[in-house]
Design a protein around this motif. Structure first.
Motif, PDB file in Angstrom:
ATOM      1  N   LEU A  58       0.723  -1.232  -0.089  1.00 24.30           N
ATOM      2  CA  LEU A  58       0.085  -0.065   0.065  1.00 24.30           C
ATOM      3  C   LEU A  58       1.000   1.217  -0.044  1.00 24.30           C
ATOM      4  CD1 LEU A  58      -2.889   1.394   0.286  1.00 24.30           C
ATOM      5  CD2 LEU A  58      -2.369   1.206   2.836  1.00 24.30           C
ATOM      6  N   LEU A  59       0.850   1.993  -1.086  1.00 29.35           N
ATOM      7  CA  LEU A  59       1.758   3.320  -1.222  1.00 29.35           C
ATOM      8  C   LEU A  59       0.598   4.459  -0.812  1.00 29.35           C
ATOM      9  CD1 LEU A  59       3.157   1.163  -3.161  1.00 29.35           C
ATOM     10  CD2 LEU A  59       4.021   3.103  -4.308  1.00 29.35           C
ATOM     11  N   ILE A  60       1.231   4.926   0.120  1.00 32.35           N
ATOM     12  CA  ILE A  60       0.231   6.142   1.136  1.00 32.35           C
ATOM     13  C   ILE A  60       0.581   7.501   0.553  1.00 32.35           C
ATOM     14  CG2 ILE A  60      -0.451   7.090   3.289  1.00 32.35           C
ATOM     15  CD1 ILE A  60       0.496   4.245   4.539  1.00 32.35           C
ATOM     16  N   SER A  61      -0.434   8.165   0.185  1.00 32.14           N
ATOM     17  CA  SER A  61      -0.411   9.659  -0.393  1.00 32.14           C
ATOM     18  C   SER A  61      -0.033  10.459   0.847  1.00 32.14           C
ATOM     19  CB  SER A  61      -1.484   9.918  -1.073  1.00 32.14           C
ATOM     20  OG  SER A  61      -1.815   9.124  -2.248  1.00 32.14           O
ATOM     21  N   SER A  62       0.561  11.662   0.511  1.00 25.81           N
ATOM     22  CA  SER A  62       0.876  12.540   1.371  1.00 25.81           C
ATOM     23  C   SER A  62      -0.292  13.171   1.945  1.00 25.81           C
ATOM     24  CB  SER A  62       1.628  13.900   0.522  1.00 25.81           C
ATOM     25  OG  SER A  62       2.929  13.431   0.112  1.00 25.81           O
ATOM     26  N   PHE A  63      -0.261  13.789   3.153  1.00 27.09           N
ATOM     27  CA  PHE A  63      -1.259  14.294   3.758  1.00 27.09           C
ATOM     28  C   PHE A  63      -2.337  13.141   4.272  1.00 27.09           C
ATOM     29  CE2 PHE A  63       0.792  17.486   1.523  1.00 27.09           C
ATOM     30  CZ  PHE A  63       1.192  18.295   2.225  1.00 27.09           C
ATOM     31  N   THR A  64      -1.793  12.007   4.348  1.00 27.37           N
ATOM     32  CA  THR A  64      -2.943  11.255   4.788  1.00 27.37           C
ATOM     33  C   THR A  64      -2.653  10.608   6.282  1.00 27.37           C
ATOM     34  OG1 THR A  64      -3.066  10.199   2.414  1.00 27.37           O
ATOM     35  CG2 THR A  64      -3.603   8.733   4.137  1.00 27.37           C
ATOM     36  N   THR A  65      -3.879  10.284   6.893  1.00 27.93           N
ATOM     37  CA  THR A  65      -3.947   9.769   8.259  1.00 27.93           C
ATOM     38  C   THR A  65      -4.654   8.681   8.252  1.00 27.93           C
ATOM     39  OG1 THR A  65      -3.760  11.932   9.177  1.00 27.93           O
ATOM     40  CG2 THR A  65      -4.567  10.137  10.565  1.00 27.93           C
ATOM     41  N   ILE A  66      -3.918   7.498   8.711  1.00 31.46           N
ATOM     42  CA  ILE A  66      -4.599   6.095   8.985  1.00 31.46           C
ATOM     43  C   ILE A  66      -4.824   6.007  10.197  1.00 31.46           C
ATOM     44  CG2 ILE A  66      -4.717   3.774   8.439  1.00 31.46           C
ATOM     45  CD1 ILE A  66      -2.902   4.188   6.164  1.00 31.46           C
ATOM     46  N   ASP A  67      -6.060   6.135  10.877  1.00 26.84           N
ATOM     47  CA  ASP A  67      -6.515   6.016  12.215  1.00 26.84           C
ATOM     48  C   ASP A  67      -7.317   4.969  12.497  1.00 26.84           C
ATOM     49  OD1 ASP A  67      -7.461   6.676  14.647  1.00 26.84           O
ATOM     50  OD2 ASP A  67      -8.408   8.672  14.144  1.00 26.84           O
ATOM     51  N   GLY A  68      -6.617   4.027  13.077  1.00 27.73           N
ATOM     52  CA  GLY A  68      -7.272   2.517  13.570  1.00 27.73           C
ATOM     53  C   GLY A  68      -7.885   2.728  14.802  1.00 27.73           C
ATOM     54  N   ARG A  69      -8.003   3.841  15.573  1.00 27.75           N
ATOM     55  CA  ARG A  69      -8.513   4.015  17.007  1.00 27.75           C
ATOM     56  C   ARG A  69      -9.998   3.562  16.900  1.00 27.75           C
ATOM     57  NH1 ARG A  69      -7.323   9.744  18.891  1.00 27.75           N
ATOM     58  NH2 ARG A  69      -7.789  10.359  16.351  1.00 27.75           N
ATOM     59  N   GLY A  70     -10.283   2.633  17.960  1.00 31.98           N
ATOM     60  CA  GLY A  70     -11.730   2.424  18.353  1.00 31.98           C
ATOM     61  C   GLY A  70     -12.193   1.032  17.857  1.00 31.98           C
ATOM     62  N   VAL A  71     -11.231   0.411  16.658  1.00 34.05           N
ATOM     63  CA  VAL A  71     -11.490  -1.055  16.265  1.00 34.05           C
ATOM     64  C   VAL A  71     -10.195  -1.662  16.271  1.00 34.05           C
ATOM     65  CG1 VAL A  71     -13.517  -0.396  14.682  1.00 34.05           C
ATOM     66  CG2 VAL A  71     -11.458   0.353  13.964  1.00 34.05           C
ATOM     67  N   ASN A  72     -10.504  -2.988  15.709  1.00 33.57           N
ATOM     68  CA  ASN A  72      -9.193  -4.087  15.763  1.00 33.57           C
ATOM     69  C   ASN A  72      -8.976  -3.973  14.374  1.00 33.57           C
ATOM     70  OD1 ASN A  72      -7.382  -5.703  16.213  1.00 33.57           O
ATOM     71  ND2 ASN A  72      -8.807  -7.227  17.376  1.00 33.57           N
ATOM     72  N   ILE A  73      -7.841  -3.205  13.793  1.00 39.43           N
ATOM     73  CA  ILE A  73      -7.314  -3.527  12.345  1.00 39.43           C
ATOM     74  C   ILE A  73      -6.278  -4.323  12.181  1.00 39.43           C
ATOM     75  CG2 ILE A  73      -6.784  -2.237  10.273  1.00 39.43           C
ATOM     76  CD1 ILE A  73      -9.755  -2.230  11.386  1.00 39.43           C
ATOM     77  N   HIS A  74      -6.265  -5.333  11.550  1.00 40.17           N
ATOM     78  CA  HIS A  74      -5.156  -6.035  11.131  1.00 40.17           C
ATOM     79  C   HIS A  74      -4.612  -5.812   9.561  1.00 40.17           C
ATOM     80  CE1 HIS A  74      -4.567  -8.836  14.739  1.00 40.17           C
ATOM     81  NE2 HIS A  74      -5.836  -8.044  14.943  1.00 40.17           N
ATOM     82  N   ILE A  75      -3.351  -5.614   9.273  1.00 41.79           N
ATOM     83  CA  ILE A  75      -2.787  -5.569   8.014  1.00 41.79           C
ATOM     84  C   ILE A  75      -1.814  -6.629   7.931  1.00 41.79           C
ATOM     85  CG2 ILE A  75      -1.619  -4.428   6.150  1.00 41.79           C
ATOM     86  CD1 ILE A  75      -3.020  -1.981   7.099  1.00 41.79           C
ATOM     87  N   ALA A  76      -2.119  -7.901   7.389  1.00 40.09           N
ATOM     88  CA  ALA A  76      -1.327  -9.058   7.718  1.00 40.09           C
ATOM     89  C   ALA A  76      -1.307  -9.983   6.408  1.00 40.09           C
ATOM     90  CB  ALA A  76      -1.733  -9.776   8.847  1.00 40.09           C
ATOM     91  N   ASN A  77      -0.492 -10.869   6.545  1.00 37.26           N
ATOM     92  CA  ASN A  77      -0.189 -12.049   5.579  1.00 37.26           C
ATOM     93  C   ASN A  77      -0.086 -12.013   4.178  1.00 37.26           C
ATOM     94  OD1 ASN A  77      -0.698 -14.001   7.986  1.00 37.26           O
ATOM     95  ND2 ASN A  77      -2.821 -13.117   7.796  1.00 37.26           N
ATOM     96  N   ASN A  78       0.357 -10.888   3.828  1.00 41.04           N
ATOM     97  CA  ASN A  78       1.106 -10.574   2.341  1.00 41.04           C
ATOM     98  C   ASN A  78       1.739  -9.128   2.517  1.00 41.04           C
ATOM     99  OD1 ASN A  78       1.485 -11.719   0.078  1.00 41.04           O
ATOM    100  ND2 ASN A  78      -0.319 -10.458  -0.872  1.00 41.04           N
ATOM    101  N   ALA A  79       1.488  -8.514   1.678  1.00 44.37           N
ATOM    102  CA  ALA A  79       2.039  -7.098   1.325  1.00 44.37           C
ATOM    103  C   ALA A  79       1.636  -6.213   2.536  1.00 44.37           C
ATOM    104  CB  ALA A  79       1.482  -6.650   0.155  1.00 44.37           C
ATOM    105  N   CYS A  80       2.405  -5.214   2.829  1.00 46.05           N
ATOM    106  CA  CYS A  80       2.264  -4.331   4.005  1.00 46.05           C
ATOM    107  C   CYS A  80       2.320  -2.726   3.420  1.00 46.05           C
ATOM    108  CB  CYS A  80       3.031  -4.655   5.336  1.00 46.05           C
ATOM    109  SG  CYS A  80       2.604  -6.110   5.845  1.00 46.05           S
ATOM    110  N   LEU A  81       3.003  -1.997   4.461  1.00 49.21           N
ATOM    111  CA  LEU A  81       2.828  -0.576   4.118  1.00 49.21           C
ATOM    112  C   LEU A  81       4.070   0.057   3.400  1.00 49.21           C
ATOM    113  CD1 LEU A  81       0.741   0.683   7.057  1.00 49.21           C
ATOM    114  CD2 LEU A  81       0.112  -0.261   5.099  1.00 49.21           C
ATOM    115  N   MET A  82       3.996   0.983   2.637  1.00 53.39           N
ATOM    116  CA  MET A  82       5.260   1.682   1.864  1.00 53.39           C
ATOM    117  C   MET A  82       4.705   3.273   1.871  1.00 53.39           C
ATOM    118  SD  MET A  82       7.456   1.311  -1.744  1.00 53.39           S
ATOM    119  CE  MET A  82       7.898  -0.423  -0.946  1.00 53.39           C
TER     120      MET A  82
END
Length: 391
Positions: free
Chosen positions: A126-150
């Motif tokens: 996952l290629l993240i654009s400028s001025f982006t916030t990824i906010d996982g508060r309040g839930v249970n978020i897993h990014i797993a088992n293959n590609a991840c963050l760049m």
């Protein structure tokens, strides 16, 4: 390691507080806050005291410290609110509602939240654009088992409260780039989060473990980064600051590593530094195998008020230096007010001055006494906030 008796006391203390709150639902928020002692560190104190934080999520952009400065460029009138509703992933034609659509397709100030608990298996990084916030508060978020963050040639990014694990190496292929256009991406090693020529990046309150290569790489001229409140565990190579010995642009790299929990079962690179400068403060190190902090190519480090708990067997020395062709006496590896348990030791640079972070007013923070590090880091990692309990 922490003694069984200490763990026993901490567990019973935490359990007692939990029971008091559970069976006294009429306690005011202020009373709950006092019981849970939320004043654990400067970042958390800034937003977790607010019982209405869900309605004011963007408040956290004012809470960052260290070299990243404040993240106020990520908020404002032009902010786009985007909610992830679909855990699926298409790396070339992302659908509206997926994480990739919000993080790569939409341009401008984007604040990403999640509708519900999700397990996201990314097909490509996952290629993240400028001025982006990824906010996982309040839930249970897993990014797993293959590609991840760049984060590739991007700036002003917040990654908060995500569980990232079991990331795998990727072959070259086409993927949606951080500018909303499909690009060709070369092979990827299998890091949880990799920064390439990135700036003003804040990585806070994530849980990272069991990835094929490393957990966090800051490389190729990346700078002005703060890594805070994360839980790094179950990993050989944890954190790399600096691309390789020949990449001299990393001499300008400045990274703050604060309030993190390293361990259990971490081997090395917490962090390993090449060329640049790192201020490593108020972190908890729960053992290591080869070393905790190391480096090559004459980096500079100020280790300040960290708690290093050496493993029961194996290396007790915190540091490792690959001097190679460089003059080891020109290095700056300094320990200031650190704490050492189980025979841990720190080989400091002899003579010279202790390098200062030289923070600006908005970057500065108070490094507290090492005796409080266990409290400062006890909420490290991603957490789930419920409606009945404070976050």
């Amino acid at each position: 390691m922490v003694s069984q008796s200490t763990n026993h006391v901490l567990w019973h203390f935490t359990l007692t507080i939990f029971i008091v709150i559970l069976f006294n639902p009429k306690l005011s928020y202020a009373e709950q806050s006092k019981l849970m002692d939320l004043n654990t560190n400067m970042i958390d104190h800034c937003w977790r005291q607010n019982p209405e934080w869900r309605r004011h999520r963007q408040q956290i952009a004012t809470c960052s410290i260290g070299y990243v400065g404040k993240m106020t460029n990520n908020i404002g009138k032009e902010l786009i609110h985007y909610k992830v509703t679909d855990p699926n992933d298409d790396p070339i034609n992302p659908k509206f509602g997926t994480l990739r659509y919000g993080a790569s397709v939409i341009q401008g100030k984007v604040w990403i939240t999640f509708q519900k608990n999700m397990n996201i298996r990314l097909v490509k990084p996952l290629l993240i654009s400028s001025f982006t916030t990824i906010d996982g508060r309040g839930v249970n978020i897993h990014i797993a088992n293959n590609a991840c963050l760049m984060i590739f040639k991007a700036t002003n990014i917040i990654i908060h409260s995500i569980r990232i694990h079991h990331c795998k190496a990727q072959s070259p292929g086409m993927v949606m780039g951080p500018n909303g256009k499909v690009i060709h991406l070369g092979p990827v090693d299998g890091d949880a989060i990799r920064l390439i020529t990135a700036s003003k990046i804040w990585i806070d309150h994530n849980t990272l473990y069991n990835c094929e290569d490393g957990l966090l790489d800051v490389t190729r001229g990346s700078s002005n980064v703060t890594i805070s409140n994360n839980w790094f565990r179950e990993q050989d190579k944890v954190m790399l600051l600096g691309h390789d010995d020949g990449y001299v642009r990393d001499r300008n790299m400045k990274v703050t590593v604060v309030y993190n929990h390293f361990g259990p079962n971490c081997n090395q690179r917490m962090p390993r530094i090449r060329h640049g400068y790192a201020h490593v403060a108020n972190n908890l190190y729960l053992g290591w195998v080869q070393y905790a902090i190391g480096g090559s190519m004459g980096p500079s480090l100020k280790s300040e008020a960290n708690l290093f708990i050496a493993p029961k067997v194996g290396s007790k020395e915190v540091t490792w230096r690959n001097v190679g062709k460089t003059n080891g006496n020109q290095w700056e590896f300094h320990s200031v007010r650190d704490g050492f348990e189980n025979g841990a030791s720190f080989a400091v640079t002899e003579g010279g001055r202790v390098p200062k972070p030289n923070y600006s007013k908005e970057q500065s923070f108070k490094v507290v006494n090492v005796k409080y590090v266990r409290s400062l880091t006890r909420s490290s990692g991603a957490f789930q906030c419920s409606k009945t309990f404070i976050c």
